[in-house]
Scaffold this motif. Structure first.
Motif, PDB file in Angstrom:
ATOM      1  N   MET A   1       0.848  -1.183   0.000  1.00 50.87           N
ATOM      2  CA  MET A   1       0.000   0.000   0.000  1.00 50.87           C
ATOM      3  C   MET A   1       0.892   1.245   0.000  1.00 50.87           C
ATOM      4  N   VAL A   2       0.550   2.228  -0.771  1.00 44.39           N
ATOM      5  CA  VAL A   2       1.290   3.474  -0.863  1.00 44.39           C
ATOM      6  C   VAL A   2       1.181   4.225   0.471  1.00 44.39           C
ATOM      7  N   GLU A   3       2.285   4.885   0.869  1.00 41.37           N
ATOM      8  CA  GLU A   3       2.296   5.593   2.157  1.00 41.37           C
ATOM      9  C   GLU A   3       1.159   6.599   2.283  1.00 41.37           C
ATOM     10  N   ARG A   4       0.851   7.320   1.227  1.00 42.52           N
ATOM     11  CA  ARG A   4      -0.247   8.300   1.293  1.00 42.52           C
ATOM     12  C   ARG A   4      -1.563   7.603   1.657  1.00 42.52           C
ATOM     13  N   ASN A   8      -3.710   8.256   5.045  1.00 44.30           N
ATOM     14  CA  ASN A   8      -5.137   8.596   4.998  1.00 44.30           C
ATOM     15  C   ASN A   8      -5.940   7.665   5.902  1.00 44.30           C
ATOM     16  N   LEU A   9      -5.602   6.385   5.881  1.00 46.60           N
ATOM     17  CA  LEU A   9      -6.270   5.430   6.776  1.00 46.60           C
ATOM     18  C   LEU A   9      -5.977   5.751   8.237  1.00 46.60           C
ATOM     19  N   TYR A  10      -4.720   6.082   8.530  1.00 44.48           N
ATOM     20  CA  TYR A  10      -4.354   6.439   9.905  1.00 44.48           C
ATOM     21  C   TYR A  10      -5.265   7.566  10.417  1.00 44.48           C
ATOM     22  N   TRP A  11      -5.391   8.640   9.628  1.00 46.06           N
ATOM     23  CA  TRP A  11      -6.204   9.774  10.080  1.00 46.06           C
ATOM     24  C   TRP A  11      -7.687   9.424  10.130  1.00 46.06           C
ATOM     25  N   LYS A  12      -8.136   8.542   9.275  1.00 45.46           N
ATOM     26  CA  LYS A  12      -9.518   8.052   9.334  1.00 45.46           C
ATOM     27  C   LYS A  12      -9.752   7.357  10.676  1.00 45.46           C
ATOM     28  N   MET A  64       0.698  15.734   2.895  1.00 41.00           N
ATOM     29  CA  MET A  64       1.705  14.776   3.352  1.00 41.00           C
ATOM     30  C   MET A  64       2.998  15.015   2.599  1.00 41.00           C
ATOM     31  N   GLU A  65       4.097  14.978   3.320  1.00 40.08           N
ATOM     32  CA  GLU A  65       5.437  15.045   2.735  1.00 40.08           C
ATOM     33  C   GLU A  65       6.237  13.890   3.331  1.00 40.08           C
ATOM     34  N   GLN A  66       7.131  13.314   2.539  1.00 38.38           N
ATOM     35  CA  GLN A  66       7.950  12.208   3.030  1.00 38.38           C
ATOM     36  C   GLN A  66       9.396  12.393   2.603  1.00 38.38           C
ATOM     37  N   THR A  67      10.287  12.181   3.561  1.00 40.95           N
ATOM     38  CA  THR A  67      11.722  12.189   3.301  1.00 40.95           C
ATOM     39  C   THR A  67      12.308  11.012   4.059  1.00 40.95           C
ATOM     40  N   GLY A  68      12.753  10.007   3.340  1.00 39.35           N
ATOM     41  CA  GLY A  68      13.325   8.831   3.992  1.00 39.35           C
ATOM     42  C   GLY A  68      12.333   8.201   4.946  1.00 39.35           C
ATOM     43  N   GLU A  93       9.889   3.137  11.467  1.00 37.17           N
ATOM     44  CA  GLU A  93      10.905   2.084  11.566  1.00 37.17           C
ATOM     45  C   GLU A  93      10.237   0.775  11.203  1.00 37.17           C
ATOM     46  N   GLN A  94      10.725   0.114  10.183  1.00 38.70           N
ATOM     47  CA  GLN A  94      10.177  -1.150   9.688  1.00 38.70           C
ATOM     48  C   GLN A  94       8.678  -1.032   9.403  1.00 38.70           C
ATOM     49  N   GLY A  95       8.279   0.111   8.811  1.00 34.93           N
ATOM     50  CA  GLY A  95       6.900   0.307   8.421  1.00 34.93           C
ATOM     51  C   GLY A  95       5.946   0.685   9.541  1.00 34.93           C
TER      52      GLY A  95
END
Length: 124
Positions: A1-4, A8-12, A64-68, A93-95
């Motif tokens: 699953m894509v991080e975005r 989105n699920l997390y905030w849901k 959302m922004e992602q760096t590493g 860390e490890q997803g």
């Protein structure tokens, strides 16, 4: 699953106060900090504070922004009585969320002293 999609699920699940689903996002030794109120939580404490907060909530991730291994989100969380925006810094860390630093702010009207300055304009 894509991080975005995951975020989105997390905030849901935050808005739904879904403890079982929220727990799946965190590293077992995760640390959560709410800097505006100077609080630090373990994962179980965070789940309890979020999921036992009174009221029915709505929410959505706006950015959302992602760096590493770091993900930064901006979310809008609201109920019939309250509206807030939160900026969150997730260290993954490890997803899983190993550290979460959040800055919550109440949405509100422009203060009168700034209205009197006749500066700025609404964000569209």
């Amino acid at each position: 699953m894509v991080e975005r999609d995951r975020m989105n699920l997390y905030w849901k699940y935050v808005a739904e106060q879904n403890a079982d689903q929220l727990l799946t996002f965190f590293h077992e030794n995760g640390v959560i900090r709410w800097h505006c109120t100077n609080e630090q939580f373990t994962v179980p404490e965070f789940i309890k504070a979020n999921c036992e907060y009174p009221g029915k909530w709505n929410g959505k991730m706006e950015r959302m922004e992602q760096t590493g291994n770091q993900i930064i989100t901006v979310a809008h969380i609201w109920s019939d009585e309250v509206s807030c925006h939160v900026v969150s810094f997730f260290h993954m860390e490890q997803g899983k969320i190993k550290q979460l630093d959040e800055y919550w702010g109440d949405d509100g009207e422009i203060p009168e002293w700034r209205l009197n300055m006749k500066t700025g304009r609404p964000i569209l």
